[in-house]
Design a protein around this motif. Structure first.
Motif, PDB file in Angstrom:
ATOM      1  N   TYR A 153       5.993  -3.373   0.227  1.00  0.00           N
ATOM      2  CA  TYR A 153       6.791  -4.593   0.148  1.00  0.00           C
ATOM      3  C   TYR A 153       7.076  -4.977  -1.306  1.00  0.00           C
ATOM      4  O   TYR A 153       8.222  -5.307  -1.666  1.00  0.00           O
ATOM      5  N   GLN A 169       9.537  -2.427  -2.827  1.00  0.00           N
ATOM      6  CA  GLN A 169      10.890  -2.615  -2.291  1.00  0.00           C
ATOM      7  C   GLN A 169      11.539  -3.869  -2.867  1.00  0.00           C
ATOM      8  O   GLN A 169      12.732  -3.854  -3.220  1.00  0.00           O
ATOM      9  N   LYS A 170      10.764  -4.919  -2.969  1.00  0.00           N
ATOM     10  CA  LYS A 170      11.300  -6.166  -3.510  1.00  0.00           C
ATOM     11  C   LYS A 170      11.731  -5.986  -4.960  1.00  0.00           C
ATOM     12  O   LYS A 170      12.748  -6.541  -5.404  1.00  0.00           O
ATOM     13  N   SER A 203       0.586  -5.866   5.897  1.00  0.00           N
ATOM     14  CA  SER A 203       1.857  -6.480   6.265  1.00  0.00           C
ATOM     15  C   SER A 203       2.990  -5.932   5.412  1.00  0.00           C
ATOM     16  O   SER A 203       2.910  -5.901   4.184  1.00  0.00           O
ATOM     17  N   LEU A 204       4.057  -5.538   6.084  1.00  0.00           N
ATOM     18  CA  LEU A 204       5.254  -5.063   5.396  1.00  0.00           C
ATOM     19  C   LEU A 204       6.243  -6.203   5.159  1.00  0.00           C
ATOM     20  O   LEU A 204       7.111  -6.101   4.283  1.00  0.00           O
ATOM     21  N   HIS A 205       6.090  -7.283   5.910  1.00  0.00           N
ATOM     22  CA  HIS A 205       6.957  -8.454   5.751  1.00  0.00           C
ATOM     23  C   HIS A 205       6.089  -9.704   5.775  1.00  0.00           C
ATOM     24  O   HIS A 205       6.123 -10.489   6.735  1.00  0.00           O
ATOM     25  N   ASP A 212       4.595 -13.404   5.339  1.00  0.00           N
ATOM     26  CA  ASP A 212       5.200 -14.735   5.377  1.00  0.00           C
ATOM     27  C   ASP A 212       4.490 -15.623   4.348  1.00  0.00           C
ATOM     28  O   ASP A 212       3.335 -16.004   4.534  1.00  0.00           O
ATOM     29  N   THR A 255       0.146  -0.411  10.030  1.00  0.00           N
ATOM     30  CA  THR A 255       0.890  -1.659   9.912  1.00  0.00           C
ATOM     31  C   THR A 255       0.321  -2.693  10.877  1.00  0.00           C
ATOM     32  O   THR A 255      -0.531  -2.389  11.721  1.00  0.00           O
ATOM     33  N   GLU A 302       7.161  -3.322  12.502  1.00  0.00           N
ATOM     34  CA  GLU A 302       6.650  -2.956  11.178  1.00  0.00           C
ATOM     35  C   GLU A 302       6.457  -1.446  11.064  1.00  0.00           C
ATOM     36  O   GLU A 302       6.727  -0.861  10.012  1.00  0.00           O
ATOM     37  N   ALA A 344       9.855   0.031  10.625  1.00  0.00           N
ATOM     38  CA  ALA A 344      10.428  -0.219   9.307  1.00  0.00           C
ATOM     39  C   ALA A 344      10.045   0.871   8.318  1.00  0.00           C
ATOM     40  O   ALA A 344      10.819   1.216   7.422  1.00  0.00           O
TER      41      ALA A 344
END
Length: 596
Positions: free
Chosen positions: A78, A81-82, A320-322, A324, A512, A518, A521
């Motif tokens: 993550y 990628q960001k 976690s790939l996304h 919160d 994941t 996830e 992804a």
């Protein structure tokens, strides 16, 4: 033979310089005996995930792959990628098709281990036939881990020597000898030496830092030659090296600066500035590297304050790939984590400091009014460090501390063990001086009983032989077999990615958070996952509360359905299953012969 040779030789051994060498020889024999017995009877393979993680990073360094990792965290993906996703021309923003940069480990310890791997003959294939490494039938010890363990035990001997010199400066030679002996016979420190963690290296850095501050304090009072600028720079450099060994140690710079502001002499502000500047000189190049690679100062390690908190319980953040981050600015989750961490430290961390009841004397000795200025002032430094470490350890605690509760990389209090012994022994000798003994020789008996009682945990550990293999969940031969079925550039997913990366020398991503969006992804958008290796970490989950009641997309429900009814989720392309003695392997096609 000259007349009187025998008498002169005996006199030389008893009162001459030979007596000193004889004592040192006997000490070396005792230490060597303790080390050999402990390595044979009590030492085990790596249990802490951090130890395997740093070891596989070290191997990549030694093999010329740069500071890269095969243990891939979805959260690290993550961050990459960001950071890299802003470049539309970047076809591999997650760096899964090339060397994946490590964002979790500080660089000093893996670099030292990499140097060791360059010098010594590391054999990475698990040996199931040779004696000592196996019992003739089953694997027992992993040779690379044993070499790393011996390296850390040498560092433990260095720590004992530093403890002796510090105790001699703070108290006297009698306290120095007993303190060094307690370090050499401290079971907890031996456990850390065999864990593969960077703790013993960090322990030496902390002792050297204390020695620098002691030299500064004595120089200010005119008892030592005035090399204040040099020692102030050395203190800051040591904190910087310590921070590059374990990021959380960097907070020690604040007690160091405070100590110099209090006891740094007429130019105390300059000395504090020099120390802080040297700290930044060592730390900032690595921070810049992390910023260039991931857009963060400390990679995934910089988010430790969020891990294992009400916001991200257990390993939820790293898997976690996304993630919160919508509630990260709320104060309550951090207060709850701090309170829980401080409570655990005061209930079990401090009372068990050093694994010996001598730590109780240390805590009592901190309140004693010592006559020597340097002894009192170093005590103030230790109290400041203790307060900082309690806060940092509580806020930085992650689920890794639950995996290996006492022997883990997040245990900062263990760094106090040698100095705890020094001040504890100093308090003991104060009590001893107040005792009225009918015969002076009884004093040595009391000292012997005190030392023996402190060393009892180590004595009992040598009496009881334990298995060196840390199974479940780690069994290196089978992990290497699974990785041998895969092509070198294929991606594996596992619940123990650090073990697959270390033992199997294969790129592996952590499971994941779920087996649906996830997983897809990574599998569909970044790099195809060609195999999933489940161990007892997942398979031994509680049936009702963790497997049956979890969401249908959870990995617990996945292995429950696959293991009991051979039922894969619709559209899941990995349909071939192999039941192993250590777990379950799922892949796209049969990669093994029927003989396997």
């Amino acid at each position: 033979m000259q007349p009187g040779f025998v008498q002169n030789f005996i006199h030389h051994l008893e009162v001459g310089t030979g007596a000193r060498y004889l004592r040192l020889t006997l000490l070396a024999v005792v230490v060597l005996t303790i080390g050999v017995l402990y390595d044979i009877r009590s030492a085990s393979d790596f249990a802490a995930p951090e130890a395997m993680d740093s070891a596989q990073v070290a191997r990549n360094l030694a093999e010329g792959k740069g500071y890269s990792t095969d243990c891939i965290r979805p959260f690290g993906i993550y961050l990459l990628q960001k950071h890299n996703g802003e470049n539309a021309s970047d076809s591999d923003p997650a760096r899964l098709k090339s060397a994946h940069p490590d964002l979790a480990n500080a660089p000093v310890y893996p670099t030292l281990i990499a140097g060791l791997m360059k010098i010594l003959p590391f054999r990475y294939a698990a040996d199931t036939k040779s004696s000592f490494w196996s019992d003739g039938t089953y694997f027992q010890r992993y040779q690379p881990e044993f070499i790393i363990m011996l390296f850390n035990q040498i560092l433990l001997l260095v720590a004992a020597g530093l403890t002796f010199f510090l105790a001699n400066e703070l108290f006297d030679v009698s306290i120095a000898w007993l303190s060094a002996l307690l370090v050499l016979c401290c079971e907890e420190l031996w456990q850390f030496s065999t864990s593969g963690l960077s703790t013993i290296l960090l322990l030496n850095i902390f002792l050297a830092l204390t020695f620098c501050l002691l030299r500064i304090e004595k120089s200010v009072r005119g008892e030592q030659p005035k090399n204040l600028f040099l020692f102030a720079a050395s203190a800051g450099a040591l904190v910087g090296i310590g921070a590059l060994t374990r990021y959380s140690f960097g907070w020690t710079i604040f007690p160091v600066v405070a100590f110099l502001m209090l006891f740094g002499g007429q130019k105390k502000s300059i000395h504090a500035a020099i120390a802080f500047g040297a700290f930044l000189v060592f730390l900032m190049p690595w921070v810049v590297r992390n910023e260039i690679v991931s857009g963060t100062a400390f990679g995934t390690a910089g988010y430790a304050i969020l891990e294992n908190s009400p916001l991200f319980p257990k390993f939820q953040l790293e898997r976690s790939l996304h993630p919160d981050f919508g509630q990260i600015f709320l104060l309550k989750p951090y207060l709850l984590k701090l309170l829980a961490g401080v409570r655990e430290i005061f209930s079990s961390g401090l009372p068990k400091l050093g694994g010996s009841w001598a730590s109780i004397l240390f805590l009592a000795g901190l309140l004693l009014g010592f006559r020597r200025d340097e002894t009192r002032r170093i005590r103030y430094f230790l109290l400041m460090c203790l307060g900082v470490f309690i806060f940092v350890q509580a806020m930085g605690r992650t689920a890794l501390a639950d995996e290996t509760p006492e022997i883990n990389s997040e245990n900062l209090l263990v760094l106090f063990a040698p100095l705890a012994f020094v001040y504890g022994v100093g308090f003991f000798f104060t009590l001893l001086d107040a005792m009225t003994l009918p015969v002076q020789q009884l004093r040595y008996g009391v000292i012997g009983i005190f030392g023996a009682l402190c060393c009892l945990p180590m004595f009992f550990s040598l009496l009881q032989k334990s298995s060196p293999l840390h199974y479940p969940p780690y069994y290196p031969p089978e992990i290497q077999t699974v990785c041998g079925w895969m092509k070198p550039d294929e991606l594996i997913m596992s619940d123990v990615p650090w073990a697959v990366a270390w033992y199997g020398n294969h790129q592996c991503t952590w499971l994941t958070l779920n087996s649906d969006d996830e997983f897809s992804a990574i599998n569909h958008n970044l790099k195809a996952v060609k195999g999933i290796y489940f161990t007892t970490v997942t398979l031994d989950g509680k049936f009702l509360s963790e497997m049956a009641r979890n969401s249908p997309e959870s990995w617990d429900r996945f292995v429950l359905n696959v293991g009991t009814s051979n039922k894969f989720p619709p559209g899941f392309y990995l349909q071939t299953m192999k039941i192993l003695s250590t777990g379950l392997f799922i892949t796209d096609t049969q990669r093994w012969s029927d003989a396997n």
